[in-house]
Design an enzyme around this catalytic site. Structure first.
Site, short mmCIF file in Angstrom:
data_model
loop_
_atom_site.label_atom_id
_atom_site.label_comp_id
_atom_site.label_asym_id
_atom_site.label_seq_id
_atom_site.Cartn_x
_atom_site.Cartn_y
_atom_site.Cartn_z
CG HIS A 108 2.39 7.02 3.00
ND1 HIS A 108 1.07 7.14 2.62
CD2 HIS A 108 2.61 5.69 3.19
CE1 HIS A 108 0.53 5.92 2.58
NE2 HIS A 108 1.44 5.03 2.92
ZN ZN Z 1 1.10 0.54 1.45
#
Ligand code: ZN
Length: 305
Positions: free
Chosen positions: A121
């Site tokens: 992320h």
């Molecule tokens: Zn994850």
């Protein structure tokens, strides 16, 4: 010669009591692999902290420097979700070094596993969702820079979309990003991977493995990568706090066997990272992560890598 595994004691750094990120899991995974004789001490390789300019192959220098110095603004810091400390900076950089080393070992021996990694992320200019620097993206760029690999396939089976990785390589034809994830999970705004396979809430072992089998062999033959970077997140497990899918331990093990043996049969080296996994029962969680190393050891033997 046995399966190469990468670990560093600095993978674990203290977080405040009761923090929801299960930091102790990395050290306990190492202990379980030894304790259950999945691996012996000689199989472990110790990574180094990468030079900062390797991290800056993916991340903008202002972000890297601000994070390392602890001068990131509070909003950017909150988005990461982990309290800053010099030890966490060291941990973050060492784990990136771990994925780079895992990738180098995979190219040399055919298969290698990290005991951390999968911070998918993280975007070029900010971190998000417990991810600070994107180890998968950095390892990719470092290998390319060193001339060790050209075409790379990032196979992301963490239950959350690999949004940072997808964004970083959106215009880069040398890197193919594949993400199979729960469609209604974090991140709220999805990026566009080269191939996304969103899955419905509650999907079980058989449906999941059949879906994977529908894509994986064609993906390998179409992309023809020099290396597969595999994010083996165990958060699709039914017992995961954040996952929303319904895989069992047997399903996770079958998944790892399916991925690793399909790649090995195609002669493709695979570097694996453990990815996400969140549960209050730490032992149950560590066992789920260890299924990767158990399956990889089996595949390493079967294929005489
Ligand atoms: Zn994850």
């Amino acid at each position: 010669m046995n399966l190469p595994i990468v670990y560093h004691p600095d993978y674990v750094t203290p977080l405040p009591e009761g923090h929801r990120f299960p930091m102790p899991k990395f050290g306990k995974l190492y202990e379980m692999l030894l304790g259950d004789r999945v691996a012996n001490p000689e199989q472990f390789h110790t990574p180094k902290r990468p030079p900062q300019d390797w991290i800056e192959l993916v991340h903008i220098p202002e972000y890297v420097q601000a994070y390392c110095k602890g001068t990131l603004d509070p909003k950017a810091q909150r988005r990461i979700g982990l309290p800053w400390s010099p030890a966490l900076v060291n941990r973050t950089c060492t784990a990136v070094g771990g994925t780079i080393l895992t990738a180098q070992l995979a190219l040399k021996y055919g298969l290698a596993c990290n005991t951390a990694g999968g911070t998918h992320h993280a975007f070029p200019s900010y971190g998000s969702g417990f991810c600070i620097f994107n180890d998968l993206a950095i390892a990719t760029r470092v290998l390319q820079q060193l001339g060790l690999a050209q075409k790379i396939l990032i196979l992301d089976l963490d239950v959350h979309q690999g949004d940072g990785t997808a964004f970083i390589f959106q215009d880069d034809k040398s890197v193919f990003t594949f993400s199979m994830h729960c469609e209604v999970n974090f991140p709220g705004t999805k990026q566009k991977s080269d191939l996304d396979v969103p899955l419905p809430v509650g999907m079980d072992d058989d449906a999941y493995l059949q879906t994977l089998a529908k894509y994986l062999p064609d993906l390998l033959s179409e992309v023809q990568p020099d290396l597969v970077l595999y994010d083996a997140g165990v958060d699709p497990h039914a017992g995961d706090r954040l996952g929303k899918l319904a895989l069992t331990n047997a399903g996770i093990y079958r998944r790892e066997m399916q991925v690793l043996s399909t790649c090995a049969a195609a002669g493709l080296p695979v570097a694996s990272v453990i990815g996400g996994g969140y549960a209050d029962d730490l032992n149950a969680l560590i066992y789920r992560h260890s299924l990767l190393h158990r399956a990889a050891s089996e595949v390493y033997r079967q294929y005489r890598l």
